[in-house]
Design an enzyme around this catalytic site. Structure first.
Site, PDB file in Angstrom:
ATOM      1  N   GLY A  15      57.223   5.794  29.462  1.00  0.00           N
ATOM      2  CA  GLY A  15      57.522   7.030  29.879  1.00  0.00           C
ATOM      3  C   GLY A  15      58.976   7.456  29.916  1.00  0.00           C
ATOM      4  O   GLY A  15      59.875   6.763  29.634  1.00  0.00           O
ATOM      5  N   CYS A  16      59.250   8.544  30.856  1.00  0.00           N
ATOM      6  CA  CYS A  16      60.475   9.039  31.254  1.00  0.00           C
ATOM      7  C   CYS A  16      61.315   7.632  31.827  1.00  0.00           C
ATOM      8  O   CYS A  16      60.797   7.077  32.723  1.00  0.00           O
ATOM      9  CB  CYS A  16      60.474   9.971  32.090  1.00  0.00           C
ATOM     10  SG  CYS A  16      62.215  10.428  32.584  1.00  0.00           S
TER      11      CYS A  16
END
Length: 277
Positions: free
Chosen positions: A104-105
């Site tokens: 993810g981020c």
């Protein structure tokens, strides 16, 4: 204005040439540079530029390099100097190795590793795509095939690769192939990038162990792929948790709440499954 005028003018010139600078950002930067070149007061031009950027900066809507420039001209202590990438390009020492994880981020993937003893460096970047030197805008737009990832350089006397993979599972949702938590899209998909056959075997076995543990209701879909060129991200993204502590805490809290809720759901599912048996 504490920053050297020559340095600021150089930054203006570099941002005008930077392909990641948006057209409207470039138009404001160009106007400021032309004004300075034509004899307008330097401080007045920079103050005007800061005022024009401010509404977007407050909403975190400037591109990363322009954000760094904005922090510099406002004398923000978070601006700092450029993140030192020398260790990324250097050859690993006798007790060093690397691991690359996408979960993810990358803003939320640095602090959990970097604050551990024996972790030498954690770098945010892009990997797994088909374009050289990708920018954040390009990766986010899904044009390059890259994912946001972190490159972890660790001391093999303190950590081994298996322990790093085990920590990685705790930070991600391995049942979501299309992103992580609120971050959706191919650039946020979870991937373990392996550098050699030893890492592949460890990652595959760890994934299999997780799948057979019964901890998750849904299949484990985290991909295991060969490591390719890792492109460090823009300075703004490096050590985001230190530069933007308030925003990071909100992101970390939201991510932690999601994972905690998921674990509770999985425990309930496990208990129900046992009763049915």
């Amino acid at each position: 204005m504490k920053t050297n005028q020559t340095e600021i003018i150089g930054d203006l010139y570099n941002l005008l040439l930077n392909p990641a600078t948006r057209d409207w950002e470039r138009s404001l930067l160009r106007a400021a540079k032309l004004g300075i070149d034509n004899g307008a007061n330097f401080d007045d031009q920079i103050a005007k530029l800061e005022a024009e950027f401010r509404p977007l900066a407050l909403r975190n809507n400037l591109t990363p390099d322009v954000t760094d420039f904005y922090l510099k001209i406002t004398d923000d202590p978070m601006a700092g100097s450029s993140f030192d990438l020398a260790i990324h390009y250097a050859k690993d020492g006798p007790h060093q190795a690397r691991a690359i994880f996408a979960g993810g981020c990358f803003w939320c993937m640095v602090e959990p590793f970097e604050t551990q003893p024996g972790i030498i460096s954690v770098i945010s970047g892009y990997t797994g795509g088909h374009m050289d030197n990708p920018t954040y805008e390009q990766v986010l737009g899904g044009y390059t095939g890259h994912v946001e990832a972190v490159e972890i350089i660790f001391d093999t006397r303190v950590w081994n690769y298996k322990k790093l993979v085990e920590l990685y599972w705790q930070l991600t949702d391995p049942t979501d192939a299309f992103g992580q938590m609120a971050d959706r899209g191919s650039s946020y998909r979870p991937v373990i990038f392996v550098a050699n056959e030893e890492q592949r075997q460890i990652a595959e076995q760890s994934k299999q162990d997780l799948a057979t543990s019964g901890k998750y209701k849904h299949p484990i879909v985290t991909a295991i792929e060969p490591a390719s060129t890792f492109w460090p991200a823009e300075n703004f993204h490096q050590q985001f948790y230190q530069k933007n502590p308030k925003r990071y805490k909100k992101l970390k809290r939201s991510r932690g709440q999601f994972l905690s809720f998921q674990r509770i759901q999985n425990k309930i599912w496990q208990r129900v499954g046992r009763k049915k048996e």
